[in-house]
Motif scaffolding. Sequence first.
Motif, PDB file in Angstrom:
ATOM      1  N   MET A 297     -55.118  47.731-131.422  1.00 50.43           N
ATOM      2  CA  MET A 297     -54.889  47.718-129.983  1.00 50.43           C
ATOM      3  C   MET A 297     -56.129  47.248-129.229  1.00 50.43           C
ATOM      4  SD  MET A 297     -51.793  48.502-129.349  1.00 50.43           S
ATOM      5  CE  MET A 297     -51.965  48.767-127.583  1.00 50.43           C
ATOM      6  N   THR A 298     -57.311  47.664-129.703  1.00 46.86           N
ATOM      7  CA  THR A 298     -58.549  47.221-129.056  1.00 46.86           C
ATOM      8  C   THR A 298     -58.726  45.717-129.189  1.00 46.86           C
ATOM      9  OG1 THR A 298     -59.548  49.358-129.580  1.00 46.86           O
ATOM     10  CG2 THR A 298     -61.032  47.586-128.946  1.00 46.86           C
ATOM     11  N   LEU A 299     -58.430  45.172-130.372  1.00 50.71           N
ATOM     12  CA  LEU A 299     -58.540  43.729-130.575  1.00 50.71           C
ATOM     13  C   LEU A 299     -57.557  42.967-129.691  1.00 50.71           C
ATOM     14  CD1 LEU A 299     -58.918  43.616-134.471  1.00 50.71           C
ATOM     15  CD2 LEU A 299     -60.677  43.059-132.773  1.00 50.71           C
ATOM     16  N   ILE A 300     -56.324  43.471-129.590  1.00 52.22           N
ATOM     17  CA  ILE A 300     -55.320  42.793-128.767  1.00 52.22           C
ATOM     18  C   ILE A 300     -55.718  42.790-127.294  1.00 52.22           C
ATOM     19  CG2 ILE A 300     -52.933  42.942-127.952  1.00 52.22           C
ATOM     20  CD1 ILE A 300     -52.181  44.004-130.724  1.00 52.22           C
ATOM     21  N   VAL A 301     -56.152  43.964-126.802  1.00 61.27           N
ATOM     22  CA  VAL A 301     -56.555  44.047-125.393  1.00 61.27           C
ATOM     23  C   VAL A 301     -57.777  43.173-125.116  1.00 61.27           C
ATOM     24  CG1 VAL A 301     -57.435  45.611-123.614  1.00 61.27           C
ATOM     25  CG2 VAL A 301     -55.556  46.341-125.084  1.00 61.27           C
ATOM     26  N   SER A 302     -58.759  43.217-126.012  1.00 62.29           N
ATOM     27  CA  SER A 302     -59.974  42.420-125.825  1.00 62.29           C
ATOM     28  C   SER A 302     -59.656  40.933-125.833  1.00 62.29           C
ATOM     29  CB  SER A 302     -60.993  42.750-126.916  1.00 62.29           C
ATOM     30  OG  SER A 302     -61.354  44.110-126.885  1.00 62.29           O
ATOM     31  N   PHE A 303     -58.807  40.504-126.772  1.00 58.62           N
ATOM     32  CA  PHE A 303     -58.431  39.087-126.826  1.00 58.62           C
ATOM     33  C   PHE A 303     -57.652  38.678-125.583  1.00 58.62           C
ATOM     34  CE2 PHE A 303     -55.491  35.672-128.081  1.00 58.62           C
ATOM     35  CZ  PHE A 303     -56.408  34.721-128.527  1.00 58.62           C
ATOM     36  N   SER A 304     -56.761  39.550-125.111  1.00 59.27           N
ATOM     37  CA  SER A 304     -55.981  39.226-123.907  1.00 59.27           C
ATOM     38  C   SER A 304     -56.881  39.081-122.686  1.00 59.27           C
ATOM     39  CB  SER A 304     -54.932  40.314-123.661  1.00 59.27           C
ATOM     40  OG  SER A 304     -54.066  40.442-124.770  1.00 59.27           O
ATOM     41  N   ILE A 305     -57.857  39.971-122.569  1.00 61.43           N
ATOM     42  CA  ILE A 305     -58.793  39.879-121.443  1.00 61.43           C
ATOM     43  C   ILE A 305     -59.616  38.598-121.531  1.00 61.43           C
ATOM     44  CG2 ILE A 305     -60.814  40.951-120.378  1.00 61.43           C
ATOM     45  CD1 ILE A 305     -59.679  43.659-121.162  1.00 61.43           C
ATOM     46  N   SER A 306     -60.053  38.258-122.725  1.00 64.68           N
ATOM     47  CA  SER A 306     -60.836  37.038-122.897  1.00 64.68           C
ATOM     48  C   SER A 306     -60.017  35.803-122.553  1.00 64.68           C
ATOM     49  CB  SER A 306     -61.348  36.943-124.339  1.00 64.68           C
ATOM     50  OG  SER A 306     -62.184  38.038-124.652  1.00 64.68           O
ATOM     51  N   VAL A 307     -58.755  35.783-122.966  1.00 64.98           N
ATOM     52  CA  VAL A 307     -57.887  34.644-122.628  1.00 64.98           C
ATOM     53  C   VAL A 307     -57.666  34.558-121.126  1.00 64.98           C
ATOM     54  CG1 VAL A 307     -55.557  33.709-122.864  1.00 64.98           C
ATOM     55  CG2 VAL A 307     -56.752  34.612-124.864  1.00 64.98           C
ATOM     56  N   ALA A 308     -57.410  35.725-120.478  1.00 64.00           N
ATOM     57  CA  ALA A 308     -57.207  35.733-119.029  1.00 64.00           C
ATOM     58  C   ALA A 308     -58.450  35.255-118.281  1.00 64.00           C
ATOM     59  CB  ALA A 308     -56.822  37.135-118.566  1.00 64.00           C
ATOM     60  N   ALA A 309     -59.626  35.511-118.858  1.00 63.91           N
ATOM     61  CA  ALA A 309     -60.890  35.083-118.239  1.00 63.91           C
ATOM     62  C   ALA A 309     -61.311  33.705-118.719  1.00 63.91           C
ATOM     63  CB  ALA A 309     -61.986  36.090-118.539  1.00 63.91           C
ATOM     64  N   HIS A 310     -60.408  33.002-119.416  1.00 63.61           N
ATOM     65  CA  HIS A 310     -60.693  31.651-119.924  1.00 63.61           C
ATOM     66  C   HIS A 310     -61.943  31.650-120.807  1.00 63.61           C
ATOM     67  CE1 HIS A 310     -57.589  30.149-117.220  1.00 63.61           C
ATOM     68  NE2 HIS A 310     -58.183  30.786-116.224  1.00 63.61           N
ATOM     69  N   PHE A 311     -62.060  32.693-121.632  1.00 61.91           N
ATOM     70  CA  PHE A 311     -63.147  32.842-122.600  1.00 61.91           C
ATOM     71  C   PHE A 311     -64.522  32.742-121.940  1.00 61.91           C
ATOM     72  CE2 PHE A 311     -59.546  31.541-125.204  1.00 61.91           C
ATOM     73  CZ  PHE A 311     -59.596  32.491-126.209  1.00 61.91           C
TER      74      PHE A 311
ATOM     75  N   ALA B  32     -66.412  42.011-127.079  1.00 60.65           N
ATOM     76  CA  ALA B  32     -66.935  42.148-128.437  1.00 60.65           C
ATOM     77  C   ALA B  32     -67.742  43.438-128.593  1.00 60.65           C
ATOM     78  CB  ALA B  32     -67.803  40.936-128.779  1.00 60.65           C
ATOM     79  N   PHE B  33     -68.437  43.833-127.545  1.00 57.50           N
ATOM     80  CA  PHE B  33     -69.212  45.067-127.587  1.00 57.50           C
ATOM     81  C   PHE B  33     -68.303  46.271-127.798  1.00 57.50           C
ATOM     82  CE2 PHE B  33     -70.907  48.718-125.163  1.00 57.50           C
ATOM     83  CZ  PHE B  33     -72.047  48.959-125.910  1.00 57.50           C
ATOM     84  N   PHE B  34     -67.192  46.333-127.050  1.00 57.30           N
ATOM     85  CA  PHE B  34     -66.274  47.466-127.197  1.00 57.30           C
ATOM     86  C   PHE B  34     -65.588  47.446-128.564  1.00 57.30           C
ATOM     87  CE2 PHE B  34     -66.521  47.569-122.522  1.00 57.30           C
ATOM     88  CZ  PHE B  34     -66.758  48.928-122.345  1.00 57.30           C
ATOM     89  N   VAL B  35     -65.262  46.256-129.063  1.00 57.60           N
ATOM     90  CA  VAL B  35     -64.685  46.171-130.403  1.00 57.60           C
ATOM     91  C   VAL B  35     -65.692  46.680-131.437  1.00 57.60           C
ATOM     92  CG1 VAL B  35     -63.854  44.598-132.190  1.00 57.60           C
ATOM     93  CG2 VAL B  35     -63.106  44.307-129.823  1.00 57.60           C
ATOM     94  N   GLY B  36     -66.962  46.342-131.250  1.00 56.34           N
ATOM     95  CA  GLY B  36     -67.993  46.819-132.157  1.00 56.34           C
ATOM     96  C   GLY B  36     -68.127  48.333-132.138  1.00 56.34           C
ATOM     97  N   ILE B  37     -68.008  48.929-130.942  1.00 55.70           N
ATOM     98  CA  ILE B  37     -68.075  50.391-130.846  1.00 55.70           C
ATOM     99  C   ILE B  37     -66.935  51.036-131.628  1.00 55.70           C
ATOM    100  CG2 ILE B  37     -67.818  52.329-129.257  1.00 55.70           C
ATOM    101  CD1 ILE B  37     -69.348  50.746-127.197  1.00 55.70           C
ATOM    102  N   VAL B  38     -65.723  50.466-131.506  1.00 60.31           N
ATOM    103  CA  VAL B  38     -64.576  51.014-132.229  1.00 60.31           C
ATOM    104  C   VAL B  38     -64.779  50.886-133.735  1.00 60.31           C
ATOM    105  CG1 VAL B  38     -62.100  50.762-132.636  1.00 60.31           C
ATOM    106  CG2 VAL B  38     -62.991  50.589-130.316  1.00 60.31           C
ATOM    107  N   ILE B  39     -65.281  49.737-134.185  1.00 57.79           N
ATOM    108  CA  ILE B  39     -65.522  49.549-135.618  1.00 57.79           C
ATOM    109  C   ILE B  39     -66.577  50.523-136.118  1.00 57.79           C
ATOM    110  CG2 ILE B  39     -66.401  47.927-137.336  1.00 57.79           C
ATOM    111  CD1 ILE B  39     -65.135  45.679-135.711  1.00 57.79           C
ATOM    112  N   TYR B  40     -67.643  50.719-135.339  1.00 57.97           N
ATOM    113  CA  TYR B  40     -68.684  51.667-135.734  1.00 57.97           C
ATOM    114  C   TYR B  40     -68.122  53.086-135.815  1.00 57.97           C
ATOM    115  CZ  TYR B  40     -72.885  54.545-135.508  1.00 57.97           C
ATOM    116  OH  TYR B  40     -73.849  55.487-135.752  1.00 57.97           O
ATOM    117  N   TYR B  41     -67.283  53.452-134.848  1.00 57.28           N
ATOM    118  CA  TYR B  41     -66.673  54.783-134.864  1.00 57.28           C
ATOM    119  C   TYR B  41     -65.812  54.970-136.115  1.00 57.28           C
ATOM    120  CZ  TYR B  41     -63.343  58.471-133.758  1.00 57.28           C
ATOM    121  OH  TYR B  41     -62.555  59.580-133.829  1.00 57.28           O
ATOM    122  N   ILE B  42     -65.054  53.937-136.487  1.00 59.42           N
ATOM    123  CA  ILE B  42     -64.203  54.037-137.671  1.00 59.42           C
ATOM    124  C   ILE B  42     -65.052  54.211-138.922  1.00 59.42           C
ATOM    125  CG2 ILE B  42     -62.587  52.751-139.122  1.00 59.42           C
ATOM    126  CD1 ILE B  42     -61.401  51.555-136.600  1.00 59.42           C
TER     127      ILE B  42
END
Length: 532
Positions: free
Chosen positions: A184-198, A207-217
């Motif tokens: 879900m974090t990857l999907i939301v992050s990718f959607s936000i990046s696409v909406a912001a035209h990367f 990417a920072f928030f995705v990294g936090i989730v990966i570190y937590y896991i």
Amino acid sequence: MYAKADAVPIPTIAVEPIPVTIDEDEAEDAEYRLSAYGSIEAEATSLIVIDDNIDISKETNRIIFLRDPAFAILFLLHFGVIIWLAISYGNFHIDEIDFNVTTWKDYVDDDATSQMDDNKWSELQKIVDETIQWVDVYPPRIICFIIIPSCLIAYGFSFLITALAIPACPTGAVVFSLLGTLAMTLIVSFSISVAAHFNVFVFMISAFFVGIVIYYICVAWRVIPFAAVNLSVALRGISENCGVYLVAFIFSITGFFWTISWFYILFGVMDSMDKAYETVHRQQGGTPNSDNAEDQKSDPIQGIVFLALLVSLYWTSKILLNVVQVSVAGVMATWCFVKNDAEGCCSPGVYSSLFRSVTFSFGSICMGSLFEAIVTMIRVLLQSTRDQSNRNSCEGCGPIIFCLLECIAKCLEDILHYFNQWTWVYIGIYGYSYLESGRKVVELFKARGFTTFITNDLIYHVLRFTNVIVGILTGIVAILVQSQVDKSHTTDDNMSYLYGSIESSPPPAALSMGLGFFVGISISCVMMQVVK
């Protein structure tokens, strides 16, 4: 803090001492935990924390006496005042509502009135009449064919998932919830990046928030087996004492009616105060619409009364929730240590734990709930003030300061809520006072470190995913029920038996899915709160 090889008395849960010991030849100098199957197994990690120095006689007497009685008395006095306000001033003023739109012109400013011709007023009257007719016909049908069946279906799905599905593979459920969170974090992050035209900045934040989730896991992965056993024990104990679900539903319904009653009191009290101000102003020779009358209405007494009622709302609501938590803790402790008293839907462990919660430990619950209510009230007032400043387009540092204060209040509210969740466990098991339980929680965190937080959070992931799954399944069943009912009662493609005309409204399937999902989430949240 843990069970040792020597004979260790397990702390009492009921009023009578429980002479349970662990033989030395069975222990073999290992620590122990209660497994998901109710047996005691040697394990490197202890699930049930036992204090070697507990005096059973003191623990027995602790439950007999009332704890923090001053706060219980304070709540009862407060509740007496609430009942008096409801009897004396409570009113929704429904009989005063005028559905004739022509009389609404007196309450609309001149600019809005000038933009409304007779045709628009006639259209507005038609909409009001159609709404009244819809309310008279369709809500009972929705309740009978969608709401009530969805409640039963959601309960069935929740019970099957917690009693059969998750206990069959608890480790898989924890892993699935963790990986689902990452997905879900990857999907939301990718959607936000696409909406912001990367955009580079947005991409780096994502990417920072995705990294936090990966570190937590990665950090949480090593405690997944322990969290899985915790979850299995909780689900097995609750499933064998499913009467706690009934207790939770009763208190949840009570909380719903309490909220309605609170608004009933609030409207009546505020209206009575407004009328009193107007009466006083007339006696002074003024008119009800004068500026001085408005100044009278803004008297600080109204604000104080509103704040007092707001504290009452949150205090009572949190007491209802926390009584359930303390009761569940007592039931689980009884199931672990005195299993014969905690087997069956409405076993002695269920009603005895509930009785202790509303009698001996009620003062402690009132004390902790009052602290939570005050912090919540402060946070809500700061949020309301910030929203008001934004609507008024205030400039300067005011909105920023209110935002920071609201953030601080929210953090304090979350910390206190999490801290109290462990406090209720000590109150439910040992009958400690609120402050003594809080001290025990601090000692627990010092001894166990962040493992306690991570294990608890892993279980919350599973429960949240369960809520979503139950909501989706209930919504799908609601769609099937709605389609069959409409086929049986109407042949008009533009009409729905449950929702009326569908020409200018969302499709019936979407409405049924939304209602079913909401009901499913609500029922599942009540049941998952018991497990939590």
